[in-house]
Each structure stands twice: as structure tokens, then as C-alpha cells.
Design a protein around this motif. Structure first.
Motif, PDB file in Angstrom:
ATOM      1  N   VAL A  74     -26.388  -9.935 -29.389  1.00  0.00           N
ATOM      2  CA  VAL A  74     -27.752 -10.107 -29.879  1.00  0.00           C
ATOM      3  C   VAL A  74     -27.746 -11.155 -30.982  1.00  0.00           C
ATOM      4  N   ASP A  75     -28.534 -12.192 -30.796  1.00  0.00           N
ATOM      5  CA  ASP A  75     -28.625 -13.295 -31.740  1.00  0.00           C
ATOM      6  C   ASP A  75     -30.073 -13.443 -32.168  1.00  0.00           C
ATOM      7  N   GLU A  76     -30.378 -13.076 -33.413  1.00  0.00           N
ATOM      8  CA  GLU A  76     -31.731 -13.164 -33.969  1.00  0.00           C
ATOM      9  C   GLU A  76     -32.741 -12.461 -33.064  1.00  0.00           C
ATOM     10  N   GLY A  77     -32.384 -11.265 -32.600  1.00  0.00           N
ATOM     11  CA  GLY A  77     -33.297 -10.449 -31.809  1.00  0.00           C
ATOM     12  C   GLY A  77     -33.299 -10.741 -30.325  1.00  0.00           C
ATOM     13  N   THR A 127     -22.865  -7.036 -13.602  1.00  0.00           N
ATOM     14  CA  THR A 127     -24.193  -6.434 -13.659  1.00  0.00           C
ATOM     15  C   THR A 127     -24.795  -6.675 -15.035  1.00  0.00           C
ATOM     16  N   LEU A 128     -25.917  -7.396 -15.059  1.00  0.00           N
ATOM     17  CA  LEU A 128     -26.648  -7.569 -16.315  1.00  0.00           C
ATOM     18  C   LEU A 128     -27.498  -6.332 -16.555  1.00  0.00           C
ATOM     19  N   ARG A 129     -27.664  -5.974 -17.832  1.00  0.00           N
ATOM     20  CA  ARG A 129     -28.467  -4.790 -18.160  1.00  0.00           C
ATOM     21  C   ARG A 129     -29.255  -5.067 -19.434  1.00  0.00           C
ATOM     22  N   ALA A 130     -30.542  -4.778 -19.388  1.00  0.00           N
ATOM     23  CA  ALA A 130     -31.417  -5.011 -20.541  1.00  0.00           C
ATOM     24  C   ALA A 130     -32.501  -3.943 -20.568  1.00  0.00           C
ATOM     25  N   GLU A 131     -33.116  -3.764 -21.750  1.00  0.00           N
ATOM     26  CA  GLU A 131     -34.159  -2.760 -21.930  1.00  0.00           C
ATOM     27  C   GLU A 131     -35.524  -3.425 -21.982  1.00  0.00           C
ATOM     28  N   ARG A 132     -36.495  -2.672 -21.550  1.00  0.00           N
ATOM     29  CA  ARG A 132     -37.874  -3.158 -21.603  1.00  0.00           C
ATOM     30  C   ARG A 132     -38.237  -3.490 -23.043  1.00  0.00           C
ATOM     31  N   GLY A 133     -38.845  -4.640 -23.231  1.00  0.00           N
ATOM     32  CA  GLY A 133     -39.223  -5.102 -24.558  1.00  0.00           C
ATOM     33  C   GLY A 133     -38.238  -6.083 -25.161  1.00  0.00           C
ATOM     34  N   GLU A 134     -37.025  -6.177 -24.622  1.00  0.00           N
ATOM     35  CA  GLU A 134     -36.030  -7.098 -25.157  1.00  0.00           C
ATOM     36  C   GLU A 134     -36.322  -8.540 -24.741  1.00  0.00           C
TER      37      GLU A 134
END
Length: 516
Positions: free
Chosen positions: A73-76, A110-117
Motif C-alpha cells: 500500500v502506497d499512499e492509500g 491471484t490478485l485480491r482486493a477489497e471493495r473501496g480500495e
């Protein structure tokens, strides 16, 4: 001495040879014509013979689980680094097979991310030729979509970025170069992209990646020795149909199951093949999600057909110590044996441990139903799929086929007008299947979709909502996801614009998809 006939005309030797050859031609033809017919019949039989691997697969390799992609995570902003590259992979042949992959020799993490990111993906191309990475199923700006207008040159890096704003779902990524998608995907450039959200996280579903929540990327391959064979074969209008199934790049795979319930995230990443998934003992399983995320409630099934590009999440119950095999049965929707409709394939063996960790029961309701209202439709468009065209036209990179206004809902009526199975995929959006052949869709089509199977003669009505992103200069794609069809022209383009905004280049809108 010169011989003459009764009228005094000279008779030459060539005339006698010609007459002799003519008489000889008759028995030769009688022999050769049946031989030619037999050769033709053999070619037809050989190139269209049904493939049947049931009971022939050894299941002697543990299923490879694609690693979760590293990120920081870089600056959000969550940042991923991906490199498309060449390599060699053990695909069960005598020698390693030349392949392509992402951060490895075959497939990708596998990429993984959360809603809102906010996510940013640095995509570096080390393939030796230009390509792309398209984020299939993702809602994002057109310029970040990774379609054929966002090519990545050999040795170059692009960094698409967008905010994840859609429900938890199983998405995927793959190349999308115009005219060459089939080759690039077949060589191995593909991977999953899993989205999470708080609503899904609160449900008692299997969710430990690689343990009871397992990616299952299914592809069929043909080989010439140890190398991939990408020839279509005679009479194969849909493209490559292989006689060996890989799951996550693993030939003959088995999965050790250690929990009472296991969640399989099925992805049909094949070029052309439609799979009719079932288990060898005909056990029932629960379908909990399709392309765009969770269904309103679990749907109990014994068979599920997925065309190329479609995804499904199923939950399977197992008993201690038992073994079952995930298979593909002959199609129940398509009758085209030239497209593999009669094939039977062993896919993946599940091996339950003698002692299983308990799993909570599935809830009766798991998500809200899609809420698109037919009364909000502002326009209806018709799309006729035939041969390798849509509405009689091949794909043109400099032509916009539809201009839609942001924050509107349209009805897209899609018809398969020929004898080949197709499907229909729309970039950026998740749609609702309103009807299938004039009837209410089955429960397995009750959720959000981005790709829908179109067997011969089928007509579907789709409710499509366009939101958030506008760009009159950069189009999204709609197309058949049978990759040979897509490459040969069964694709079109649309732009999303603000009210009263004109489309830019490419955008003459002279082939606005048939309206009424």
C-alpha cells in the motif's frame, strides 16, 4: 510404313495411346474415387470424433494453487506488480512445454482486493511482442480496461489504476490484443482477481484460500509432442478443442479436502470449450455465485454449463475418506458435436481426508437480488450473432457501434442466428438476464452476469446499467468470448458519454446497434 484407316487417313501411334489411356482411366477412376471418399470420411471422423477421457485420467498430481499476488500500500493505493513473460512448464509431456505466464512460466498469481480500495497494477511486458491485460468483469474507466486500445509494447510498462466499487466476486485477467487473443490466452497468460466486501465477509462461507476456498482454472489443451498445438482442426468452427484438461496448469490434478465443505471457484479459461460440470456420483452441490458475485440464495444443482469466460462458485459437501471426480458431461444446451457438445472429460479429483474439520451450514439467503427495473429502460438494442460477425459486420477498431448515456438502463436483445454455439460478454458492466428464449431465466442466472452462453438459436434479453465512468474517446468492447470468433471479427465497441456529449474518435456511430 504409315498405316491408314479405311478412308485413307494416317493412323498415328499417339492416337492409339490416347485411346488406350482413356480406357485405362475408367478402372483407375473406379479405384481412386472410393479411396478419396474413404480418406474424406476418415478425415471427417478423425477431426470430429468425440473426446472421452472419463476413467482415463490418473489423477497423480496435487492441484497447484496459484499464489496470492504480493502487493503493498502506497499512499492509500494497493499496488501490484505483474510481468508477462515466456518460459517452460511441466504440463505432463515428455519434455517441458514452451509457455507464457505472469510472474512465472504459466498462468499468473491471484490478485485480491477489497471493495473501496484504490488499486494500481504495474503491467510489464516481457513476451517479445505487444499484448495487453484486460480485467474481465471489472467495473472501471475505459482507459484502464486493458482492451485492444490499451496495448503494451514489448519491454514497456503500463500502470492502470481504479477504485474497486462492486460486490465480492470472482473475476479474472487475460490478454485482449485484437486478432491475437486466442493465441495469447492459449499460451497461458491468465489469472484470477478476487474481490472481497464486508457483506460477503460476514457470511458463514468457506473462505480460507487454497484450503476450503479454491481457485479452479479449467483449460483444455492439445499437444504436438511436448509443444502446445494451436491448430483448430478440420470442421472446428469454434477453434481449439483439446483432449487434455489442465486445472491451474496441473495435468491429472487431485485436491486434498480437509473440511466438510469446500468452495470451488470455477473459471472456464478455455478458448472454445463449453463445460457441463458434474460429479461422477451425481452428488448435488450448491451454486452460490456467478460472474458478478453472490446469488440471492444457494441453488442446488447436479450439472452446470459454463462457456468460455464464465465463472461460478460452488460449494461441495464431502464425507470423510471418500473420493469423487469433477467431470464435464455432454452439453444439455448445445447439440453441435463439431463444437465438442458430445465430449466427456475428467477434470479434477477430490480426496476427502479421514478426519474433516467442521464447516458451518450455508445460509438460506446470501445476497440481495439485482435491482434493475425494466421500467427504467430508455433504449433497446439488438445484436445478431452469425458466423464471426455481429449484425453482419466485422469488428473495426476505428468504428463506434453504440453510444450510450451514463446513468441509464438499456435492454440488449442478443440472438444466436447460426448453428454454432456462441456467448456474449460486455466489458465494464454486470448485467441482469431478463429472459431466455422469452421465458424467465433459470435460478442459476438470477445474479449479476457479464458473460452469457448463447447455444444455437438462443435469444436473451439483458438489462444493462451504465454508471460512473464516461469517456467519449475510449470505447469498451462487447463480443463473443469464443476466442477464435472474437479474433475473426465477432466484436463491437461502445462508448459511455454524458447527456448531449458526442462520441470522439473512433466514433462515427454509423453502425449504431439495431435499435427500436
Amino acid at each position: 510404313m504409315t498405316l491408314v484407316d479405311p478412308l485413307g487417313r494416317p493412323i498415328t501411334q499417339p492416337r492409339r495411346r490416347t485411346r488406350w489411356l482413356r480406357w485405362l482411366a475408367i478402372p483407375v477412376a473406379l479405384v481412386l474415387l472410393p479411396v478419396a471418399a474413404l480418406v474424406t470420411a476418415f478425415a471427417v471422423t478423425y477431426t470430429t470424433a468425440d473426446i472421452d477421457t472419463v476413467g482415463e485420467v490418473d489423477f497423480d498430481r496435487p492441484l497447484t494453487i496459484p499464489p496470492l499476488a504480493e502487493s503493498h500500500v502506497d499512499e492509500g493505493t494497493r499496488v501490484f506488480d505483474l510481468t508477462m513473460q515466456q518460459g517452460e512448464t511441466d504440463l505432463g509431456r515428455p519434455e517441458p512445454t514452451p509457455t507464457w505466464g505472469v510472474n512465472g512460466s504459466y498462468l499468473g498469481p491471484t490478485l485480491r482486493a477489497e471493495r473501496g480500495e484504490q488499486v494500481l497494477v504495474n503491467v510489464h511486458n516481457d513476451l517479445g511482442e505487444e499484448s495487453t491485460l484486460h480485467w474481465h468483469g471489472m467495473h472501471l474507466p475505459a482507459a484502464m480496461d486493458g482492451g485492444p486500445h490499451q496495448m503494451v509494447g514489448d519491454g514497456d510498462t503500463v500502470s492502470p489504476t481504479w477504485q474497486v466499487d462492486q460486490p465480492a466476486a470472482t473475476l479474472w485477467y487475460h490478454p485482449h490484443p485484437h486478432g491475437e487473443t486466442a493465441e495469447h490466452v492459449y499460451r497461458g497468460v491468465a489469472g484470477m482477481f478476487i474481490l472481497d466486501d464486508p457483506q460477503e465477509a460476514e457470511l458463514p462461507l468457506p473462505r480460507t484460500y487454497g484450503v476450503d476456498d479454491v481457485p479452479v482454472i479449467v483449460q483444455d489443451k492439445k499437444f504436438e509432442g511436448s509443444e502446445l498445438d494451436d491448430s483448430d482442426g478440420m470442421f472446428r468452427n469454434n477453434g481449439i478443442l483439446g483432449d487434455q484438461v489442465l486445472v491451474n496448469g496441473t495435468p491429472g490434478p487431485y485436491l486434498d479436502v480437509t473440511t466438510e465443505l469446500v468452495r470451488l471457484r470455477l473459471l472456464n479459461a478455455s478458448n472454445a470449450r463449453v463445460y457441463n460440470f458434474h460429479f461422477d456420483d451425481h452428488r448435488r452441490y450448491q451454486l452460490i455465485a456467478t460472474d458478478g458475485g453472490l446469488l440471492p440464495r444457494p441453488v442446488e444443482l447436479t450439472h452446470l454449463e459454463l462457456s468460455p469466460g464464465e465463472r461460478a462458485e460452488v460449494v461441495v459437501a464431502v464425507e470423510p475418506g471418500e473420493t469423487t471426480v469433477l467431470r464435464s458431461a455432454p452439453s444439455e444446451l448445445s447439440g453441435n458435436r463439431f463444437a465438442g457438445a458430445d465430449d466427456r472429460l475428467d477434470v479434477l479429483q477430490l480426496r476427502a481426508a479421514d478426519h474433516l474439520s467442521p464447516s458451518p451450514p450455508l445460509p438460506d439467503r446470501i445476497a440481495d437480488a439485482p435491482t434493475l427495473d425494466p421500467d427504467d429502460v430508455v433504449r433497446t438494442r439488438e445484436f445478431r450473432l452469425s458466423g464471426t460477425t455481429i449484425n453482419g459486420q466485422d469488428m473495426a477498431m476505428d468504428r463506434t457501434d453504440a453510444t450510450v448515456e451514463v446513468d441509464t438502463t438499456e435492454r440488449w436483445v442478443v440472438r444466436n442466428a447460426d448453428g454454432d454455439p456462441h456467448n456474449f460478454h460486455i466489458h465494464d458492466v454486470q448485467f441482469v438476464v431478463e429472459s431466455v428464449d422469452g421465458r424467465e431465466p433459470p435460478p442459476e442466472l438470477a445474479g449479476w452476469k457479464d458473460t452469457v452462453f448463447m447455444p444455437e438459436g438462443r435469444e436473451v434479453e439483458l438489462l444493462v446499467r451504465f454508471s460512473d465512468y464516461t469517456d467519449p474517446e475510449t470505447p469498451y468492447m462487447f463480443h463473443c468470448h469464443v476466442l477464435r470468433h472474437e479474433d475473426r471479427g465477432m466484436m463491437g465497441q461502445f462508448v459511455v458519454v454524458k447527456p448531449d456529449e458526442q462520441a470522439g474518435d473512433p466514433s462515427h456511430d454509423h453502425h449504431e446497434a439495431h435499435d427500436h
